[in-house]
Design an enzyme around this catalytic site. Structure first.
Site, PDB file in Angstrom:
ATOM      1  N   GLU A 125      -8.543  28.740  64.393  1.00 39.61           N
ATOM      2  CA  GLU A 125      -7.768  29.670  63.553  1.00 39.61           C
ATOM      3  C   GLU A 125      -8.533  30.973  63.556  1.00 39.61           C
ATOM      4  O   GLU A 125      -9.619  31.064  62.968  1.00 39.61           O
ATOM      5  CB  GLU A 125      -7.649  29.136  62.119  1.00 39.61           C
ATOM      6  CG  GLU A 125      -6.937  27.801  61.987  1.00 39.61           C
ATOM      7  CD  GLU A 125      -5.451  27.900  62.251  1.00 39.61           C
ATOM      8  OE1 GLU A 125      -4.924  29.017  62.383  1.00 39.61           O
ATOM      9  OE2 GLU A 125      -4.816  26.842  62.341  1.00 39.61           O
TER      10      GLU A 125
ATOM     11  N   LYS B  29     -19.453  22.859  57.851  1.00 37.90           N
ATOM     12  CA  LYS B  29     -20.403  23.976  57.715  1.00 37.90           C
ATOM     13  C   LYS B  29     -19.716  25.171  57.077  1.00 37.90           C
ATOM     14  O   LYS B  29     -18.914  25.864  57.699  1.00 37.90           O
ATOM     15  CB  LYS B  29     -20.983  24.410  59.062  1.00 37.90           C
ATOM     16  CG  LYS B  29     -22.204  25.302  58.803  1.00 37.90           C
ATOM     17  CD  LYS B  29     -22.544  26.243  59.921  1.00 37.90           C
ATOM     18  CE  LYS B  29     -21.950  27.612  59.846  1.00 37.90           C
ATOM     19  NZ  LYS B  29     -22.303  28.433  58.678  1.00 37.90           N
TER      20      LYS B  29
ATOM     21  N   CYS C 205      -6.998  36.962  57.270  1.00 35.17           N
ATOM     22  CA  CYS C 205      -6.597  36.931  58.677  1.00 35.17           C
ATOM     23  C   CYS C 205      -5.134  37.334  58.784  1.00 35.17           C
ATOM     24  O   CYS C 205      -4.705  37.887  59.777  1.00 35.17           O
ATOM     25  CB  CYS C 205      -6.808  35.533  59.244  1.00 35.17           C
ATOM     26  SG  CYS C 205      -6.078  34.258  58.218  1.00 35.17           S
TER      27      CYS C 205
ATOM     28  N   GLU D  53      -8.579  44.298  64.316  1.00 32.59           N
ATOM     29  CA  GLU D  53      -8.617  43.699  62.979  1.00 32.59           C
ATOM     30  C   GLU D  53      -9.736  44.374  62.179  1.00 32.59           C
ATOM     31  O   GLU D  53     -10.883  44.385  62.611  1.00 32.59           O
ATOM     32  CB  GLU D  53      -8.896  42.198  63.083  1.00 32.59           C
ATOM     33  CG  GLU D  53      -8.895  41.518  61.732  1.00 32.59           C
ATOM     34  CD  GLU D  53      -9.218  40.023  61.811  1.00 32.59           C
ATOM     35  OE1 GLU D  53     -10.219  39.651  62.446  1.00 32.59           O
ATOM     36  OE2 GLU D  53      -8.456  39.232  61.235  1.00 32.59           O
TER      37      GLU D  53
HETATM   38  P1  NAD Z   1     -17.331  34.393  61.810  1.00 31.60           P
HETATM   39  O1  NAD Z   1     -16.680  34.010  63.085  1.00 31.60           O
HETATM   40  O2  NAD Z   1     -18.408  35.394  61.837  1.00 31.60           O
HETATM   41  O3  NAD Z   1     -17.962  33.090  61.102  1.00 31.60           O
HETATM   42  C1  NAD Z   1     -17.189  31.937  60.875  1.00 31.60           C
HETATM   43  C2  NAD Z   1     -18.119  30.738  60.796  1.00 31.60           C
HETATM   44  O4  NAD Z   1     -18.725  30.527  62.070  1.00 31.60           O
HETATM   45  C3  NAD Z   1     -19.270  30.885  59.804  1.00 31.60           C
HETATM   46  O5  NAD Z   1     -19.488  29.664  59.154  1.00 31.60           O
HETATM   47  C4  NAD Z   1     -20.439  31.243  60.708  1.00 31.60           C
HETATM   48  O6  NAD Z   1     -21.706  30.885  60.182  1.00 31.60           O
HETATM   49  C5  NAD Z   1     -20.130  30.400  61.925  1.00 31.60           C
HETATM   50  N1  NAD Z   1     -20.780  30.865  63.160  1.00 31.60           N
HETATM   51  C6  NAD Z   1     -21.303  32.079  63.437  1.00 31.60           C
HETATM   52  N2  NAD Z   1     -21.785  32.103  64.699  1.00 31.60           N
HETATM   53  C7  NAD Z   1     -21.565  30.880  65.225  1.00 31.60           C
HETATM   54  C8  NAD Z   1     -21.807  30.291  66.510  1.00 31.60           C
HETATM   55  N3  NAD Z   1     -22.405  30.979  67.489  1.00 31.60           N
HETATM   56  N4  NAD Z   1     -21.395  29.019  66.722  1.00 31.60           N
HETATM   57  C9  NAD Z   1     -20.765  28.333  65.756  1.00 31.60           C
HETATM   58  N5  NAD Z   1     -20.524  28.824  64.518  1.00 31.60           N
HETATM   59  C10 NAD Z   1     -20.914  30.085  64.260  1.00 31.60           C
HETATM   60  O7  NAD Z   1     -16.132  34.841  60.852  1.00 31.60           O
HETATM   61  P2  NAD Z   1     -16.206  35.388  59.364  1.00 31.60           P
HETATM   62  O8  NAD Z   1     -16.735  36.784  59.374  1.00 31.60           O
HETATM   63  O9  NAD Z   1     -16.883  34.381  58.507  1.00 31.60           O
HETATM   64  O10 NAD Z   1     -14.649  35.400  58.967  1.00 31.60           O
HETATM   65  C11 NAD Z   1     -13.782  36.447  59.286  1.00 31.60           C
HETATM   66  C12 NAD Z   1     -12.907  36.094  60.465  1.00 31.60           C
HETATM   67  O11 NAD Z   1     -12.247  34.863  60.232  1.00 31.60           O
HETATM   68  C13 NAD Z   1     -11.804  37.108  60.690  1.00 31.60           C
HETATM   69  O12 NAD Z   1     -11.683  37.409  62.063  1.00 31.60           O
HETATM   70  C14 NAD Z   1     -10.561  36.381  60.207  1.00 31.60           C
HETATM   71  O13 NAD Z   1      -9.363  36.851  60.764  1.00 31.60           O
HETATM   72  C15 NAD Z   1     -10.867  34.980  60.550  1.00 31.60           C
HETATM   73  N6  NAD Z   1     -10.060  34.048  59.727  1.00 31.60           N
HETATM   74  C16 NAD Z   1      -8.992  33.413  60.291  1.00 31.60           C
HETATM   75  C17 NAD Z   1      -8.182  32.578  59.530  1.00 31.60           C
HETATM   76  C18 NAD Z   1      -6.982  31.885  60.130  1.00 31.60           C
HETATM   77  O14 NAD Z   1      -6.479  30.956  59.512  1.00 31.60           O
HETATM   78  N7  NAD Z   1      -6.494  32.277  61.299  1.00 31.60           N
HETATM   79  C19 NAD Z   1      -8.481  32.379  58.191  1.00 31.60           C
HETATM   80  C20 NAD Z   1      -9.585  33.027  57.636  1.00 31.60           C
HETATM   81  C21 NAD Z   1     -10.374  33.872  58.420  1.00 31.60           C
END
Ligand code: NAD
Length: 476
Positions: free
Chosen positions: A248, A174, A282, A379
């Site tokens: 992650e 997804k 991140c 963050e």
């Molecule tokens: P997010 O958590 O809002 O969304 C991530 C994914 O989860 C999306 O596909 C979203 O549609 C889905 N999602 C949303 N609600 C959900 C639910 N209730 N159940 C299951 N899935 C759901 O994050 P974002 O805004 O897309 O990305 C930014 C975040 O990602 C930052 O905190 C960043 O640090 C983190 N990130 C971490 C890494 C790493 O490797 N540690 C890498 C990239 C981004």
């Protein structure tokens, strides 16, 4: 658009109720839209992956490696289109979009090789006890759900998809609703290569779709990259079914600059660590710890470097940094600028959104930020750097480790013994010495503390999709 979701080897329209707008952040305007999948379509995707598993897990490692090499090659053949899409939908300058594509290609190539060497497959286990033999088998975990964010769509998905397929797992991916188009390339490549139907399924949707996938009882494992807030919900879903999960999550990483460091080199590392991908990493090194003896020389040069950074449309060859990828992210960063004003932080450069139609903000530096500040601890996910001074190595390590996150850190010093000592003392998953954001597929990716559970990349990335089995035989 009719090619929005890839389920059981077929392209289908979304039958859900959410309409997803795909935006150009440099203009702040949509350029495409698609309907999300319904919960029934998530069921169909999981069922397709389940049906494909028995045959896929019995393919030979060399057969799977050939598919993975095919993914790498086909990504390369789609270079221009994929670079252009990331520039348009993510707002990445061309050179950054190119790096992402090369990273995804390298990931598929690496796991193709690792698949062929599958370590420990049918390995004899020497036993102290007489009368028995034992062997190890590394088997695929099964059907895996992969949920990813928007900041590096091609890369984050490749880091999950390539090892999962190499291990013999089948997949439901997804992508983020902010960037729902990029990963469709993986479905198109699966089509081109004749990957058996159901081995890879791609469902686009918002939070509801992510929740339908993470709550689904047909999965054997979940691998999630994203925010801590959603990560803990995904972990709860996994806990409800006692199912393994890799997370992650976020970061608030430190860059430590010692007195003996070359000032110009340090400025370059600091700027790249906070402004690459407009700070939407991140692993952004968003907390600068600078030693007293170099601070007065470094901060003015850092201020000048950030002021001179060219912020603009990714289509302009001149832009060093593009816009933020989404309006929500732009509003979030603007909110932190307001908090900084309320907290009375000393702003050396930036601290404002740019009035250009798109979702641009200026690179920002706050100096002598108190350790209790929200901007020091949370963050932000934008080009916003907070600086503090330190006197001793011990103080620097203590301040760097004083975080609920533990993803990465950078250490800048010409004293290599100190560099290694500090690297060992930092409570993070990856330390860079005199370099920044250099991620190689052979090394691991992942964090300690609130930054997640498990590791991606390297052999650790593959083992996350493998299950260990032993077969013990009595010789009597
Ligand atoms: P997010 O958590 O809002 O969304 C991530 C994914 O989860 C999306 O596909 C979203 O549609 C889905 N999602 C949303 N609600 C959900 C639910 N209730 N159940 C299951 N899935 C759901 O994050 P974002 O805004 O897309 O990305 C930014 C975040 O990602 C930052 O905190 C960043 O640090 C983190 N990130 C971490 C890494 C790493 O490797 N540690 C890498 C990239 C981004």
């Amino acid at each position: 658009m009719t090619t929005s979701h890839y389920i059981a080897g077929r392209w289908v329209d979304g039958q859900g109720s959410d309409c997803i707008s795909v935006n150009d952040p440099a203009l702040g305007q949509p350029f495409a839209e698609l309907m999300a999948v319904s919960a029934e379509q998530v069921d169909q995707a999981v069922a397709a992956a389940r049906a494909a598993l028995p045959a896929w897990k019995c393919t030979s490692a060399s057969e799977r490696a050939a598919y993975l090499r095919g993914f790498a090659e086909q990504l390369g053949q789609r270079r221009e289109a994929l670079v252009a899409l990331q520039m348009r939908n993510n707002g990445k300058p061309r050179h950054e979009a190119e790096v992402d594509l090369d990273d995804a290609i390298a990931t598929f190539g690496y796991y193709a090789e690792l698949a062929e060497q599958l370590p420990g497959q049918n390995c004899d286990v020497p036993l102290a006890a007489p009368g028995f033999t034992a062997r190890t088998r590394l088997e695929p975990v099964g059907v895996v759900g992969l949920i990813v964010p928007w900041n590096f769509p091609l890369v984050t998905s490749a880091w999950k998809l390539a090892p999962a397929l190499a291990a013999g797992c089948t997949v439901v991916l997804k992508p983020s609703e902010v960037t729902p188009l990029c990963e469709l390339a993986y479905g198109q490549i699966a089509d081109t290569l004749g990957l058996p139907a159901g081995v890879l399924n791609i469902v686009n949707g918002k939070a509801e779709t992510g929740a339908a996938l993470s709550n689904h009882n047909g999965l054997d494992k979940l691998s999630f990259t994203g925010s801590n807030n959603v990560g803990s919900q995904v972990m709860r879903s996994a806990a409800a079914q006692c199912r393994p999960v890799t997370l992650e999550l976020g970061g608030k990483s430190a860059i430590l600059v010692f007195d003996d460091c070359d000032v110009d080199a340090a400025v370059q590392w600091i700027v790249a660590g906070i402004c690459w991908n407009a700070g939407q990493m991140c692993s952004a090194t968003s907390r600068l710890l600078v030693q007293d003896g170099i601070a007065d020389a470094l901060l003015p040069r850092l201020q000048a470097a950030l002021e001179n950074l060219r912020v603009g449309s990714p289509l302009s060859e001149e832009a060093d940094m593009g816009p933020l990828t989404s309006q929500a992210q732009w509003l979030k960063v603007a909110g932190y600028f307001a908090t900084a004003r309320e907290e009375g932080l000393q702003c050396l450069v930036g601290g404002k959104v740019l009035d250009r139609g798109g979702w641009f903000v200026s690179p920002t530096l706050y100096a002598d930020v108190p350790e209790g500040s929200r901007l020091w601890n949370e963050e932000i996910f934008g080009p916003v750097l907070c600086a503090r001074r330190f006197a001793s190595e011990q103080q620097a390590i203590a301040e760097a480790n004083d975080s609920r996150f533990g993803l990465v850190a950078t250490v800048c010093t010409t004293d290599l013994a100190r560099a290694e000592r500090v690297a060992d003392a930092l409570e993070v998953g990856h330390v860079w010495i005199n370099s920044v954001q250099a991620v190689f597929v052979e090394t691991s990716w992942g964090g300690t503390k609130g930054s997640g559970i498990g590791r991606e990349l390297g052999p650790w990335g593959l083992s996350g999709y493998q299950s260990v089995k032993h077969v013990t035989r009595c010789l009597g």
